[in-house]
Scaffold this motif. Structure first.
Motif, PDB file in Angstrom:
ATOM      1  N   THR A  52       0.850  -1.191   0.000  1.00  0.00           N
ATOM      2  CA  THR A  52       0.000   0.000   0.000  1.00  0.00           C
ATOM      3  C   THR A  52       0.885   1.240   0.000  1.00  0.00           C
ATOM      4  OG1 THR A  52      -0.108   0.015   2.424  1.00  0.00           O
ATOM      5  CG2 THR A  52      -1.875  -1.129   1.248  1.00  0.00           C
ATOM      6  N   LYS A  55       1.601   6.883   2.201  1.00  0.00           N
ATOM      7  CA  LYS A  55       0.738   7.940   2.726  1.00  0.00           C
ATOM      8  C   LYS A  55      -0.717   7.479   2.892  1.00  0.00           C
ATOM      9  CE  LYS A  55       3.800  11.334   2.853  1.00  0.00           C
ATOM     10  NZ  LYS A  55       4.110  12.123   4.074  1.00  0.00           N
ATOM     11  N   ARG A  56      -0.996   6.199   2.645  1.00  0.00           N
ATOM     12  CA  ARG A  56      -2.357   5.693   2.793  1.00  0.00           C
ATOM     13  C   ARG A  56      -2.325   4.532   3.798  1.00  0.00           C
ATOM     14  NH1 ARG A  56      -6.660   6.733  -0.206  1.00  0.00           N
ATOM     15  NH2 ARG A  56      -5.577   7.309  -2.133  1.00  0.00           N
ATOM     16  N   ILE A  60      -6.845   0.957  -0.706  1.00  0.00           N
ATOM     17  CA  ILE A  60      -7.945   1.651  -1.355  1.00  0.00           C
ATOM     18  C   ILE A  60      -9.026   0.649  -1.748  1.00  0.00           C
ATOM     19  CG2 ILE A  60      -7.128   1.471  -3.744  1.00  0.00           C
ATOM     20  CD1 ILE A  60      -8.432   4.688  -2.185  1.00  0.00           C
ATOM     21  N   GLU A  66     -13.670   4.979  -3.992  1.00  0.00           N
ATOM     22  CA  GLU A  66     -12.813   5.931  -3.299  1.00  0.00           C
ATOM     23  C   GLU A  66     -11.872   6.590  -4.301  1.00  0.00           C
ATOM     24  OE1 GLU A  66     -12.660   3.505   0.968  1.00  0.00           O
ATOM     25  OE2 GLU A  66     -10.838   3.814  -0.207  1.00  0.00           O
ATOM     26  N   THR A  92      -5.166  12.569 -10.357  1.00  0.00           N
ATOM     27  CA  THR A  92      -6.099  12.156  -9.316  1.00  0.00           C
ATOM     28  C   THR A  92      -7.476  12.000  -9.946  1.00  0.00           C
ATOM     29  OG1 THR A  92      -6.510  14.465  -8.651  1.00  0.00           O
ATOM     30  CG2 THR A  92      -4.805  13.256  -7.461  1.00  0.00           C
ATOM     31  N   GLU A 139       5.352  11.066  -3.389  1.00  0.00           N
ATOM     32  CA  GLU A 139       4.465  11.082  -2.227  1.00  0.00           C
ATOM     33  C   GLU A 139       4.975  12.053  -1.166  1.00  0.00           C
ATOM     34  OE1 GLU A 139       2.210   6.803  -1.890  1.00  0.00           O
ATOM     35  OE2 GLU A 139       4.136   7.023  -0.873  1.00  0.00           O
ATOM     36  N   PRO A 145      -0.949  10.109  -1.094  1.00  0.00           N
ATOM     37  CA  PRO A 145      -0.636   8.741  -1.509  1.00  0.00           C
ATOM     38  C   PRO A 145      -0.663   8.623  -3.030  1.00  0.00           C
ATOM     39  CG  PRO A 145      -2.912   8.890  -0.781  1.00  0.00           C
ATOM     40  CD  PRO A 145      -2.285  10.232  -0.503  1.00  0.00           C
ATOM     41  N   ASP A 147      -1.408   5.695  -5.555  1.00  0.00           N
ATOM     42  CA  ASP A 147      -1.941   4.337  -5.541  1.00  0.00           C
ATOM     43  C   ASP A 147      -1.395   3.473  -6.672  1.00  0.00           C
ATOM     44  OD1 ASP A 147      -3.869   4.710  -3.315  1.00  0.00           O
ATOM     45  OD2 ASP A 147      -4.754   6.170  -4.698  1.00  0.00           O
ATOM     46  N   LYS A 302      -5.262  16.876  -2.151  1.00  0.00           N
ATOM     47  CA  LYS A 302      -5.879  16.188  -1.018  1.00  0.00           C
ATOM     48  C   LYS A 302      -7.390  16.383  -1.017  1.00  0.00           C
ATOM     49  CE  LYS A 302      -1.985  16.347   2.235  1.00  0.00           C
ATOM     50  NZ  LYS A 302      -1.470  16.970   3.482  1.00  0.00           N
ATOM     51  N   ILE A 307      -9.073  13.612   1.149  1.00  0.00           N
ATOM     52  CA  ILE A 307      -8.215  13.381   2.298  1.00  0.00           C
ATOM     53  C   ILE A 307      -8.299  14.609   3.189  1.00  0.00           C
ATOM     54  CG2 ILE A 307      -5.830  13.102   3.079  1.00  0.00           C
ATOM     55  CD1 ILE A 307      -5.264  11.670   0.434  1.00  0.00           C
TER      56      ILE A 307
END
Length: 311
Positions: A52, A55-56, A60, A66, A92, A139, A145, A147, A302, A307
């Motif tokens: 993972t 930062k997460r 997910i 999400e 994102t 990151e 994060p 992903d 974020k 987040i």
């Protein structure tokens, strides 16, 4: 000569990276296409060491829609030389807001390199530690994060533009580059013209920032091709090109989940910019991002990733 070759290739990562995003956000039509897409997805799958993002704290959930982040990494790899990441774009994706945000990180950005305990150009993270160190450094720089990643080897990608029938972009101003005139307004580009359109920098009043925007224009244009992807007769050529030039930690099942749950995000695509200034330190050119600018971009991403930020 090598520097000139690198400039010619920088635009290419966006083309193929964009097409991979296209695969994520469009439907899969027919068994033959489904089978070939699955084979290609398995061929380009390259997992990373961590399970993972740093930062997460928890994995997910794609089923819960999400918001996710994807790092597009354009590299110029040569035999016996890992190379450096010539291009980095953070994407994102928020299916709830039906939007995508993209931000380019200038390759000369001076920041701390994760795992090295020193500051250097962010694109050197790939030379030091490959994809894993690049993900960790991005990151750390943006405090978000990452992903998934899509790594593109910047060789022979213009065929993809031709395979999808060209791309249409809105050119903000007229210019001529390497013998081709690009009029202002909506224009359709084949692979060769897309290369030149994305290469031009010095005639742009915004310099490299303008070039970054043209790269992102092409990504957006390819994503929008998704609406007609199922009717493309030469999808096998496109998949073959992707299979040779891309790597990602996404599995085929994850791609299917993203296609099913995130495709509406393509309705709105916003391009963000990182402002800063160039400087020379000990004979090396760097791009310095002020702390307030870094925080502003971080908080914007974020918010899009839903987040919570510290008050």
């Amino acid at each position: 000569m090598r520097a000139k070759q690198r400039k010619r290739k920088k635009w290419l990562w966006g083309i193929t990276g964009g097409f991979t995003l296209l695969l994520l956000f469009v439907g899969i039509y027919g068994y033959s296409l489904y089978h070939n897409v699955k084979q290609t997805a398995n061929r380009i799958h390259e997992p990373i060491k961590r399970s993972t993002p740093e930062k997460r704290p928890e994995p997910i959930s794609l089923e819960k829609r999400e918001p996710i982040s994807i790092l597009l990494i354009g590299v110029d790899e040569r035999k016996g030389d890992r190379g450096r990441s010539d291009s980095l774009i953070v994407v994102t994706v928020n299916p709830n807001k039906k939007s995508i945000e993209m931000v380019s990180i200038p390759r000369d950005t001076r920041t701390k390199i994760a795992g090295k305990g020193m500051e250097n150009k962010i694109n050197h993270a790939y030379a030091f530690g490959g994809v894993d160190m690049t993900l960790s450094s991005v990151e750390q720089f943006l405090d978000i994060p990452i992903d998934y990643y899509i790594k593109v080897n910047m060789e022979s990608f213009k065929d993809i533009v031709d395979a999808v029938g060209g791309v249409t972009v809105n050119n903000p101003f007229a210019f001529t580059y390497e013998g081709v005139t690009f009029p202002k307004g909506e224009i359709t580009l084949d692979g060769e013209k897309a290369l030149k359109y994305s290469r031009m920098r010095y005639a742009d009043p915004r310099g490299d920032f303008g070039r970054q925007d043209r790269q992102k224009q092409i990504i957006e244009a390819i994503i929008k091709k998704g609406a007609s992807f199922g009717s493309l007769a030469n999808y096998d050529e496109i998949l073959a090109a992707i299979g040779k030039n891309l790597k990602t930690n996404m599995t085929f099942e994850q791609m299917k989940d993203i296609q099913a749950n995130y495709k509406d995000a393509r309705q709105q695509i916003e391009q963000l910019h990182i402002n800063g200034k160039g400087t020379k330190m000990n004979g090396t050119d760097y791009f310095i991002v002020p702390e307030e600018e870094r925080l502003a971009i971080s908080n914007k991403l974020k918010e899009h990733l839903e987040i919570h930020t510290a008050s």
